[in-house]
Design a protein around this motif. Structure first.
Motif, PDB file in Angstrom:
ATOM      1  N   HIS A   1       0.812  -1.205   0.000  1.00  0.00           N
ATOM      2  CA  HIS A   1       0.000   0.000   0.000  1.00  0.00           C
ATOM      3  C   HIS A   1       0.857   1.272   0.000  1.00  0.00           C
ATOM      4  CE1 HIS A   1      -3.297  -2.715   0.976  1.00  0.00           C
ATOM      5  NE2 HIS A   1      -2.570  -3.187   1.975  1.00  0.00           N
ATOM      6  N   ILE A   2       0.358   2.305  -0.669  1.00  0.00           N
ATOM      7  CA  ILE A   2       0.996   3.619  -0.581  1.00  0.00           C
ATOM      8  C   ILE A   2       0.690   4.209   0.783  1.00  0.00           C
ATOM      9  CG2 ILE A   2       1.012   5.979  -1.476  1.00  0.00           C
ATOM     10  CD1 ILE A   2       0.355   4.834  -4.227  1.00  0.00           C
ATOM     11  N   ARG A   3       1.723   4.605   1.521  1.00  0.00           N
ATOM     12  CA  ARG A   3       1.523   5.201   2.840  1.00  0.00           C
ATOM     13  C   ARG A   3       1.847   6.696   2.853  1.00  0.00           C
ATOM     14  NH1 ARG A   3       0.731   1.779   7.000  1.00  0.00           N
ATOM     15  NH2 ARG A   3      -0.238   3.670   7.845  1.00  0.00           N
ATOM     16  N   TYR A   4       2.693   7.128   1.913  1.00  0.00           N
ATOM     17  CA  TYR A   4       3.002   8.558   1.823  1.00  0.00           C
ATOM     18  C   TYR A   4       3.342   8.896   0.379  1.00  0.00           C
ATOM     19  CZ  TYR A   4       5.359  13.061   2.256  1.00  0.00           C
ATOM     20  OH  TYR A   4       5.722  14.370   2.096  1.00  0.00           O
ATOM     21  N   LEU A   5       2.814  10.038  -0.067  1.00  0.00           N
ATOM     22  CA  LEU A   5       3.048  10.516  -1.415  1.00  0.00           C
ATOM     23  C   LEU A   5       3.312  12.016  -1.343  1.00  0.00           C
ATOM     24  CD1 LEU A   5       2.872  10.040  -4.548  1.00  0.00           C
ATOM     25  CD2 LEU A   5       0.443  10.545  -4.359  1.00  0.00           C
ATOM     26  N   GLY A   6       4.511  12.430  -1.727  1.00  0.00           N
ATOM     27  CA  GLY A   6       4.815  13.848  -1.637  1.00  0.00           C
ATOM     28  C   GLY A   6       6.301  14.133  -1.652  1.00  0.00           C
ATOM     29  N   TYR A   7       6.667  15.214  -1.002  1.00  0.00           N
ATOM     30  CA  TYR A   7       8.059  15.691  -1.044  1.00  0.00           C
ATOM     31  C   TYR A   7       8.868  15.225   0.160  1.00  0.00           C
ATOM     32  CZ  TYR A   7       6.726  18.492  -5.027  1.00  0.00           C
ATOM     33  OH  TYR A   7       6.294  18.871  -6.267  1.00  0.00           O
TER      34      TYR A   7
ATOM     35  N   HIS B   1       4.973  19.612   1.115  1.00  0.00           N
ATOM     36  CA  HIS B   1       3.612  19.119   0.912  1.00  0.00           C
ATOM     37  C   HIS B   1       3.605  17.614   0.680  1.00  0.00           C
ATOM     38  CE1 HIS B   1      -0.643  19.489  -0.086  1.00  0.00           C
ATOM     39  NE2 HIS B   1      -0.416  18.577  -1.025  1.00  0.00           N
ATOM     40  N   GLY B   2       2.690  16.929   1.376  1.00  0.00           N
ATOM     41  CA  GLY B   2       2.590  15.486   1.206  1.00  0.00           C
ATOM     42  C   GLY B   2       1.272  14.941   1.696  1.00  0.00           C
ATOM     43  N   ILE B   3       0.989  13.714   1.283  1.00  0.00           N
ATOM     44  CA  ILE B   3      -0.252  13.034   1.656  1.00  0.00           C
ATOM     45  C   ILE B   3       0.094  11.689   2.272  1.00  0.00           C
ATOM     46  CG2 ILE B   3      -2.465  12.134   0.848  1.00  0.00           C
ATOM     47  CD1 ILE B   3      -2.093  13.903  -1.670  1.00  0.00           C
ATOM     48  N   SER B   4      -0.445  11.428   3.467  1.00  0.00           N
ATOM     49  CA  SER B   4      -0.285  10.101   4.073  1.00  0.00           C
ATOM     50  C   SER B   4      -1.606   9.347   3.963  1.00  0.00           C
ATOM     51  CB  SER B   4       0.142  10.210   5.540  1.00  0.00           C
ATOM     52  OG  SER B   4      -0.824  10.880   6.311  1.00  0.00           O
TER      53      SER B   4
ATOM     54  N   LYS C   1       1.239  20.054   5.146  1.00  0.00           N
ATOM     55  CA  LYS C   1       2.659  20.327   5.314  1.00  0.00           C
ATOM     56  C   LYS C   1       3.320  19.332   6.268  1.00  0.00           C
ATOM     57  CE  LYS C   1       2.780  23.994   2.690  1.00  0.00           C
ATOM     58  NZ  LYS C   1       3.547  24.020   1.439  1.00  0.00           N
ATOM     59  N   TRP C   2       4.595  19.027   5.960  1.00  0.00           N
ATOM     60  CA  TRP C   2       5.407  18.131   6.779  1.00  0.00           C
ATOM     61  C   TRP C   2       6.765  18.788   7.039  1.00  0.00           C
ATOM     62  CZ3 TRP C   2       3.880  12.904   7.879  1.00  0.00           C
ATOM     63  CH2 TRP C   2       2.668  12.532   7.283  1.00  0.00           C
TER      64      TRP C   2
END
Length: 206
Positions: free
Chosen positions: A156-162, A171-174, A186-187
């Motif tokens: 599974h994708i758990r994080y997508l971003g910088y 910027h990212g998506i968990s 933001k992270w």
């Protein structure tokens, strides 16, 4: 000395056998360790490995097989461990991994498949666990995750971003393991930091 010949050290041990030019190893030849086992077999230029060749460990296993230039790995080649395991397969420049290449775990599974610069993962690539599972796809800098990339957790994708220096940054998506978005925003240094939105695991709503 010009043409085919042999070179022995002061103790009478064969060191080199092959072609010479102006007294130098030049052309196809073989170089030997003092114990008699082969050190290198292939092409020479002015006493240096140059062209296609095979370099050996003292235990007679292959150390490197591929292209050389001026005595250094240069071009396409395969690097092996002392126990015959492939460590790296791909492109080289002036003795360092450069360009497209694959690094392997000690069990033979791929560790990294992507772009290299001066022995570092640098550019776009894929990172795998010891068991062969992909855990990251994206950009690297100095062998650290850096730039835009995706982190996976079987499968599974758990994080997508910088990323910055191996951590989510910017910027990212968990995601939850069910595939729904957990957080977008933001992270900083791997933690949620700054403006962002949390989502419900069950219904996917903020």
């Amino acid at each position: 000395l010009h043409g085919y010949g042999k070179y022995f050290n002061k103790d009478g041990i064969l060191i080199y056998e092959g072609s010479f030019k102006n007294g130098l190893y030049y052309g196809i030849g073989s170089l030997f360790y003092e114990n008699g086992s082969i050190l290198y077999k292939g092409s020479f230029k002015n006493n240096l490995y140059h062209g296609d060749g095979i370099l050996y460990y003292k235990n007679k296993n292959i150390q490197y097989s591929g292209n050389f230039k001026d005595g250094e790995y240069h071009g396409n080649g395969i690097l092996y461990s002392t126990i015959k395991k492939i460590q790296y397969k791909g492109n080289w420049k002036k003795g360092k991994k450069n360009g497209k290449g694959i690094q392997y775990h000690s069990n033979g599974e791929i560790m990294y498949d992507g772009i290299w610069k001066n022995d570092y993962w640098q550019g776009y690539g894929y990172f795998y666990t010891f068991e062969g599972k992909k855990i990251y796809e994206g950009n690297f800098r100095l062998s650290l995750r850096h730039g835009y990339g995706t982190y996976f957790d079987d499968p599974h994708i758990r994080y997508l971003g910088y990323w910055r220096n191996d951590f989510p940054y910017g910027h990212g998506i968990s995601f939850f393991r069910n595939g729904k978005i957990e957080y977008e925003g933001k992270w900083k240094q791997g933690y949620r930091n700054g403006k962002g939105t949390l989502y419900c695991k069950e219904n996917g709503k903020p």
